[in-house]
Write a protein that holds these residues in place. Structure first.
Motif, PDB file in Angstrom:
ATOM      1  N   THR A 117     161.414  47.043  49.195  1.00 32.82           N
ATOM      2  CA  THR A 117     161.741  48.455  48.950  1.00 32.82           C
ATOM      3  C   THR A 117     163.015  48.632  48.132  1.00 32.82           C
ATOM      4  N   SER A 118     163.731  47.525  47.868  1.00 35.16           N
ATOM      5  CA  SER A 118     164.948  47.625  47.054  1.00 35.16           C
ATOM      6  C   SER A 118     164.688  47.345  45.580  1.00 35.16           C
ATOM      7  N   GLN A 119     163.444  46.970  45.246  1.00 34.28           N
ATOM      8  CA  GLN A 119     163.126  46.637  43.860  1.00 34.28           C
ATOM      9  C   GLN A 119     161.842  47.327  43.426  1.00 34.28           C
ATOM     10  N   LEU A 120     161.844  47.768  42.176  1.00 37.18           N
ATOM     11  CA  LEU A 120     160.620  48.273  41.571  1.00 37.18           C
ATOM     12  C   LEU A 120     159.877  47.118  40.907  1.00 37.18           C
ATOM     13  N   VAL A 121     158.563  47.139  41.011  1.00 37.00           N
ATOM     14  CA  VAL A 121     157.731  46.171  40.329  1.00 37.00           C
ATOM     15  C   VAL A 121     156.774  46.944  39.426  1.00 37.00           C
ATOM     16  N   SER A 122     156.434  46.353  38.272  1.00 39.39           N
ATOM     17  CA  SER A 122     155.534  47.003  37.323  1.00 39.39           C
ATOM     18  C   SER A 122     154.309  46.137  37.090  1.00 39.39           C
ATOM     19  N   ALA A 123     153.168  46.778  36.995  1.00 38.44           N
ATOM     20  CA  ALA A 123     151.925  46.101  36.629  1.00 38.44           C
ATOM     21  C   ALA A 123     151.236  46.942  35.562  1.00 38.44           C
ATOM     22  N   THR A 124     150.715  46.285  34.530  1.00 34.03           N
ATOM     23  CA  THR A 124     150.039  46.978  33.442  1.00 34.03           C
ATOM     24  C   THR A 124     148.542  46.708  33.521  1.00 34.03           C
ATOM     25  N   PHE A 125     147.757  47.792  33.481  1.00 36.31           N
ATOM     26  CA  PHE A 125     146.306  47.737  33.611  1.00 36.31           C
ATOM     27  C   PHE A 125     145.663  48.071  32.258  1.00 36.31           C
ATOM     28  N   TYR A 126     144.703  47.248  31.861  1.00 36.37           N
ATOM     29  CA  TYR A 126     143.949  47.465  30.624  1.00 36.37           C
ATOM     30  C   TYR A 126     142.461  47.553  30.948  1.00 36.37           C
ATOM     31  N   ASN A 127     141.706  48.039  29.976  1.00 35.20           N
ATOM     32  CA  ASN A 127     140.241  48.069  30.071  1.00 35.20           C
ATOM     33  C   ASN A 127     139.770  48.694  31.387  1.00 35.20           C
ATOM     34  N   ILE A 128     140.396  49.807  31.742  1.00 34.12           N
ATOM     35  CA  ILE A 128     140.049  50.471  32.996  1.00 34.12           C
ATOM     36  C   ILE A 128     138.723  51.201  32.831  1.00 34.12           C
ATOM     37  N   ASP A 129     137.832  50.998  33.768  1.00 35.22           N
ATOM     38  CA  ASP A 129     136.478  51.562  33.704  1.00 35.22           C
ATOM     39  C   ASP A 129     136.112  52.064  35.088  1.00 35.22           C
ATOM     40  N   VAL A 130     135.835  53.363  35.221  1.00 33.07           N
ATOM     41  CA  VAL A 130     135.428  53.950  36.499  1.00 33.07           C
ATOM     42  C   VAL A 130     134.077  54.607  36.325  1.00 33.07           C
ATOM     43  N   VAL A 131     133.125  54.226  37.159  1.00 32.05           N
ATOM     44  CA  VAL A 131     131.798  54.836  37.146  1.00 32.05           C
ATOM     45  C   VAL A 131     131.490  55.311  38.555  1.00 32.05           C
ATOM     46  N   GLY A 132     131.076  56.562  38.706  1.00 29.30           N
ATOM     47  CA  GLY A 132     130.745  57.093  40.020  1.00 29.30           C
ATOM     48  C   GLY A 132     129.377  57.707  40.036  1.00 29.30           C
ATOM     49  N   THR A 133     128.754  57.748  41.228  1.00 26.00           N
ATOM     50  CA  THR A 133     127.448  58.360  41.411  1.00 26.00           C
ATOM     51  C   THR A 133     127.622  59.722  42.061  1.00 26.00           C
ATOM     52  N   ASN A 134     127.145  60.775  41.405  1.00 24.26           N
ATOM     53  CA  ASN A 134     127.229  62.119  41.964  1.00 24.26           C
ATOM     54  C   ASN A 134     126.188  62.258  43.054  1.00 24.26           C
ATOM     55  N   ASN A 135     126.635  62.182  44.311  1.00 24.35           N
ATOM     56  CA  ASN A 135     125.730  62.162  45.467  1.00 24.35           C
ATOM     57  C   ASN A 135     126.284  63.110  46.508  1.00 24.35           C
ATOM     58  N   ASP A 136     125.795  64.300  46.568  1.00 21.91           N
ATOM     59  CA  ASP A 136     126.370  65.314  47.434  1.00 21.91           C
ATOM     60  C   ASP A 136     126.115  65.073  48.904  1.00 21.91           C
ATOM     61  N   ASN A 137     125.386  64.042  49.254  1.00 20.78           N
ATOM     62  CA  ASN A 137     125.198  63.722  50.659  1.00 20.78           C
ATOM     63  C   ASN A 137     126.202  62.698  51.140  1.00 20.78           C
ATOM     64  N   GLY A 138     127.176  62.368  50.312  1.00 16.98           N
ATOM     65  CA  GLY A 138     128.316  61.642  50.816  1.00 16.98           C
ATOM     66  C   GLY A 138     128.294  60.167  50.648  1.00 16.98           C
ATOM     67  N   GLY A 139     127.281  59.567  50.137  1.00 19.16           N
ATOM     68  CA  GLY A 139     127.320  58.154  49.856  1.00 19.16           C
ATOM     69  C   GLY A 139     126.950  57.280  50.999  1.00 19.16           C
ATOM     70  N   ASN A 140     127.117  57.727  52.245  1.00 21.43           N
ATOM     71  CA  ASN A 140     126.781  56.869  53.368  1.00 21.43           C
ATOM     72  C   ASN A 140     125.286  56.796  53.582  1.00 21.43           C
ATOM     73  N   ASN A 141     124.599  57.884  53.314  1.00 22.74           N
ATOM     74  CA  ASN A 141     123.180  57.926  53.582  1.00 22.74           C
ATOM     75  C   ASN A 141     122.340  58.031  52.326  1.00 22.74           C
ATOM     76  N   GLY A 142     122.873  58.675  51.348  1.00 23.35           N
ATOM     77  CA  GLY A 142     122.110  58.889  50.136  1.00 23.35           C
ATOM     78  C   GLY A 142     121.170  60.059  50.248  1.00 23.35           C
ATOM     79  N   GLY A 143     121.036  60.655  51.407  1.00 19.23           N
ATOM     80  CA  GLY A 143     120.134  61.788  51.544  1.00 19.23           C
ATOM     81  C   GLY A 143     118.691  61.390  51.512  1.00 19.23           C
ATOM     82  N   ASN A 144     117.795  62.295  51.919  1.00 16.66           N
ATOM     83  CA  ASN A 144     116.358  62.041  51.838  1.00 16.66           C
ATOM     84  C   ASN A 144     115.841  62.793  50.628  1.00 16.66           C
ATOM     85  N   ASP A 145     115.558  62.027  49.575  1.00 15.66           N
ATOM     86  CA  ASP A 145     115.173  62.707  48.347  1.00 15.66           C
ATOM     87  C   ASP A 145     113.668  62.872  48.245  1.00 15.66           C
ATOM     88  N   GLY A 146     112.976  62.665  49.345  1.00 16.43           N
ATOM     89  CA  GLY A 146     111.565  62.961  49.376  1.00 16.43           C
ATOM     90  C   GLY A 146     110.731  62.135  48.443  1.00 16.43           C
TER      91      GLY A 146
END
Length: 966
Positions: A221-250
């Motif tokens: 906690t007495s020192q700052l550390v730095s890390a540099t991130f490249y090629n950041i890629d975030v992909v998400g699934t729009n799932n309004d049932n929360g991801g745990n169940n996936g819902g029943n899509d019939g």
């Protein structure tokens, strides 16, 4: 399927669909290529398009928990730099800086870390999924460190301990990837961003939306550390049932993570292969009644009844086998995924069997190939089962209650396409008889299947109002990879050595097993069991009960007979072509123990035994995870093989645990052994080496020092006792306290006692008479050991070690350790025990113990025998303990602690009202148990008093047999 790239503030309101729509910035349609395509590629699903998030403005940076100076995020050339002075990402509360977005469902984040300051060996930078921005929140992360390589970490519940697992031992720059798919979390590493290696795959249940992003902690906690991130890629699934169940899509097979992914026509059913009598299925909602014949689900072709659906992509199927008709011990009922409806198709399944055969996971990895099986518990129906397919990985789990899951197996399964047949499989194992099976609680990714799906379903069905999220099965982080031959063909082997007094013992001397190593045609590539180095004359070895072998699966054996007239026990073998002038004989055997005869009067050295698969083809090389060193048989294992033998301790952290002396998949050796396996207990419990020491001022103990003893007492209770008593290192000479684990289970498997504490073994005494003085304290001067004479005044324990002459002439190789009487402690233990070590691997060259002496090879290579001595007065009483049930003490077992939150809390358990004396009616003052490595099949049976002896066992182990040091 909609993928999202999003930017958010640090405050997040209650997770609702309205909230999600408020925060959407851009909707980008992507197609995620299935990881289930053919091939054996390791790693997460490949993305057909990349979303680059390279600006600091795309993230919200927040300091979480204990930090010194505030961190921050700024743009860097082609990337972003995150700074932090956080205390650590570990234990029950974190201190770090987090650059984050909100992920409403499934998703993947990938980044390259190319610059990272080294403020502390345990500084961390990487990718994280987090339940909230509280310091104690549940989370999962894959991180790099300056000096400790790649780490995967997970806190499975709010304010619980963090468990960690090592990846590659390399610093940044490195590529990392973190994936959430339903309740499954996976972490990957890569050196180039193209070839990925899985570090961990397991379950972690989040409540809907999660934070996803970049995490950095300086560990100072007495020192700052730095890390540099490249090629950041975030992909998400729009799932309004929360991801745990996936819902029943019939029936929409593209919905979410296959929650409710079903064929529009609903369940289908079919007899597959040789069934004899036609089967039938009746399924309504989550309940099924199945009647089936069938030869079996096994070998190269199956015969069973299958109720299934056609499903694409990843899948999780859960069900409870309520009842199963006992038509045969190997009748089967359970869950299956299958490449086709052909009898010899690639498949995997987890099944219940009747009559104490228990739960089985099976897999046929190639069309028409053999089926490999591995046992779970011995539980019969009712039992819960779960089958998971994730990419080209398949896993099976079992549970007694549908809440607490135990992984039975995980490995690769390469199906011909992303589409597979998944469902319920039943075989009576008798083509003349039906087996009636009842199954309920059928759930696809937590959703009960629709009994009659609407062919034109509502495009926006209501989510399941009360889903049952799938509990965390806590699988082993990186299970041993498997092929169709996931273990060697030969498991156990020994010869019967007979003595003139009519007694006999097992022997391993001079026997060497080399998988896939024979070089002579027509048996090239077969496994070899070489007996040529067995010492002694064989003329008198005439008994047909001589060589005992345990086959892990069906196999064909060949005997290369190098002697004179073949033994009579070879009369029913088929004679094959000669090899270098020696006759050969072949025969097929089923899995299990088989016995071969002796030499039959010849004076030549023994025969050679060769092993192949049941179709006479050599066993394939076992799979090795991408990017890791391939182990070499009969040489030291690479570190990554040893690192697979881990278990989760009571605090949720990962600890090393028991392993065999030689890895049963790669047949490389570890160079040390741990005595008896704690999994011999009915519960299959795995002992967490180092758990107690960690809560004893973060003390370190060499894991190879843990030596276990398993036995049953006069009431049939199962005992496991392990002492940290390494015989190879002289650091033990001056250490007064050594970890003791003690666990007792009833004949039915009920937990009676589970203790871990630092046992007081007293001072280090001489185990020789020197100058007429015996058992004087020695004074190790090289490591600042405590004063042994002073210790002697405060304890009744003692630890005797060998003192040898400078030339080693008087080295006998024996020492005993006596645990001090622990009466009056918080654990309710009365009395003590002794651990006698024959042939220790080091001794002292004088009373000051400045130098450690290692005995000559002829002693060292014989391994150890450890005698565990328990007096008849030893007992454990709940009435003597400070409390009963589950409770916490300090690491010494002497003082109560309020709970797990204390820094030195060790979890203990004693059944309320228990009074336990293992050998009260011994016909002497004590009972002696001979301890050897249970993997070799040496049963630890108690010798009852001084007049009765343990069945003869050799004073050696497998390591000694192939010339290795303990």
């Amino acid at each position: 399927m909609t993928h999202i790239r999003r930017r958010y503030s640090s405050q997040r309101p209650k997770r609702t669909s309205t909230h999600r729509s408020t925060w959407f910035i851009t909707l980008i349609t992507l197609l995620i290529l299935s990881a289930c395509t053919s091939g054996s590629r390791e790693g997460p699903p490949e993305l057909s398009e990349t979303i680059d998030i390279s600006s600091a403005g795309d993230w919200t940076a927040t300091d979480i928990g204990s930090v010194g100076s505030s961190g921050g995020l700024q743009d860097s050339a082609n990337g972003v730099t995150l700074r932090s002075s956080g205390a650590d990402i570990w234990s029950r509360s974190d201190g770090f800086t987090f650059a984050h977005q909100v992920l409403p469902g499934d998703g993947v984040i990938t980044a390259q870390i190319s610059q990272f300051d080294a403020t502390d060996p345990w500084a961390k930078a990487g990718l994280m999924l987090r339940d909230s921005l509280d310091a104690e929140a549940a989370n999962a992360a894959i991180l790099v460190t300056p000096s400790n390589g790649v780490r995967f970490q997970r806190r499975s519940r709010t304010a619980s301990s963090t468990a960690g697992l090592s990846g590659s031992d390399v610093p940044a720059p490195y590529w990392l990837r973190l994936e959430r798919s339903g309740d499954t979390i996976r972490g990957f590493e890569s050196a180039d961003g193209a070839s990925w290696q899985q570090v961990y795959s397991g379950n972690l249940t989040f409540d809907g939306d999660v934070y996803i992003g970049l995490a950095v902690a300086s560990h100072d906690t007495s020192q700052l550390v730095s890390a540099t991130f490249y090629n950041i890629d975030v992909v998400g699934t729009n799932n309004d049932n929360g991801g745990n169940n996936g819902g029943n899509d019939g029936g929409n097979s593209d919905g979410g993570n296959n929650g409710g992914s079903t064929d529009p026509s609903g369940w289908q059913q079919q007899d597959i292969g040789n069934v004899g009598v036609s089967g039938s299925s009746t399924i309504s909602g989550g309940t099924a009644t199945i009647r089936a014949g069938g030869t079996d689900i096994w070998s190269r072709a199956d015969g069973f009844h299958f109720a299934y659906r056609t499903i694409s992509g990843d899948i999780e199927l859960v069900a409870r086998v309520v009842s199963q008709q006992d038509t045969d011990p190997w009748a089967k009922a359970g869950l299956m995924i299958r490449d086709s409806l052909d009898a010899d198709a690639i498949n995997a399944g987890i099944f219940a069997t009747p009559r104490n055969m228990g739960v089985r996971f099976q897999r046929r990895s190639s069309t028409g190939g053999s089926t490999a099986g591995i046992g779970g518990s011995l539980d019969e129906a009712p039992v819960w089962l779960k089958l998971v397919r994730s990419g080209n990985q398949v896993a099976g789990y079992e549970s007694a209650d549908g809440t607490n899951w135990q992984q039975v197996y995980e490995g690769s399964l390469n199906l011909s396409s992303a589409e597979a047949y998944v469902g319920l499989a039943v075989s009576s194992h008798d083509t003349n008889t039906y087996a009636d099976v009842s199954i309920d609680n059928i759930r696809w990714n937590g959703v009960a299947p629709d009994p009659d799906p609407d062919p034109d379903p509502d495009p926006d069905p209501d989510p399941d109002p009360d889903p049952d999220p799938d509990p965390d099965p806590d699988p082993d982080p990186d299970p041993i990879p498997g092929t169709d031959a996931h273990t060697t063909l030969l498991g156990e082997y020994y010869t019967i050595k007979r003595f003139g007094n009519g007694k006999s013992s097992r022997d391993y001397d001079g026997i060497v097993y080399r998988p896939r190593s024979y070089t002579e045609s027509p048996y090239q590539g077969w496994d070899v069991l070489d007996l040529s180095d067995i010492a002694g004359s064989f003329r008198n070895y005439t008994n047909d009960d001589w060589l005992h072998l345990t086959l892990t699966r069906d196999a064909t054996l060949a005997v290369v007979w190098s002697g004179q007239r073949p033994g009579n026990w070879l009369n029913d073998w088929d004679e094959g072509p000669e090899v270098r002038g020696n006759r050969t004989f072949t025969k097929r055997f089923n899995a299990g123990e088989i016995v071969l005869g002796a030499i039959g009067g010849t004076i030549n050295f023994p025969y050679t035994v060769l092993f192949a698969e049941e179709n006479s083809s050599p066993s394939p090389e076992p799979a090795v995870p991408a990017g890791l060193e391939r182990p070499v048989i009969n040489t030291e294992c690479p570190a990554w093989v040893h690192d697979q033998y881990m278990t989760e301790g009571p605090d949720g952290q990962m600890y090393r645990t028991w392993h065999p002396q030689i890895d049963p998949v790669y047949w490389c050796y570890f160079g040390h052994e741990h005595g008896a396996d704690s999994k011999l207990l009915p519960s299959g419990w795995e002992v967490p080496y180092g758990y107690v020491a960690f809560y004893n001022n973060r003390q370190d103990e060499f894991h190879n020092g843990f030596k276990g003893t398993y036995f049953t007492d006069v009431q049939g209770n199962h005992w496991f006792v392990v002492v940290h008593a390494t015989s190879s290192l002289y650091s033990r000479f001056g250490a007064q306290l050594h970890t003791v684990y003690m666990r007792v289970e009833s004949p039915s498997g009920e937990l009676l006692v589970s203790y871990g504490y630092k046992g007081d073994f007293g001072p280090t005494l001489s185990n020789r008479t020197i100058g007429g003085v015996r058992q004087i304290p020695i004074s190790p001067s090289h490591s600042n050991f405590p004063d042994q004479a002073a210790i002697r005044e405060t304890t009744n324990g003692r630890k005797q070690v060998r003192i040898v002459d400078s030339n080693g002439a008087n080295y006998v190789g024996y020492e005993n350790w006596v645990l001090g009487n622990t009466s009056g402690n918080a654990l309710g233990i009365r009395g003590a025990f002794t651990l006698d070590i024959l042939n220790p691997q080091t001794g002292c060259l004088g009373l000051d113990c400045n130098q450690a002496y290692r005995p000559p090879t002829q002693f060292r290579n014989k391994g150890e025998k450890r005698l565990f001595v328990m007096p008849r007065s030893f007992g454990i009483e709940a009435g003597r303990a400070a409390t009963s049930g589950e409770f916490y003490t300090n690491a010494y077992g002497t003082e109560l602690r309020s709970g797990p939150a204390s820094n030195d809390s060790v979890r203990q358990y004693i059944k309320p009202g228990l009074v336990l004396y293992p050998f009260p009616d011994a016909d002497g003052s004590s009972v002696t148990i001979v301890t050897q490595d249970a993997w070799r099949g040496a049963d630890a049976v108690a010798a009852r008093g001084p007049t009765r002896t343990h069945p003869p066992t050799p004073n050696k182990d497998l390591e000694g047999a192939i010339g290795l040091e303990n």
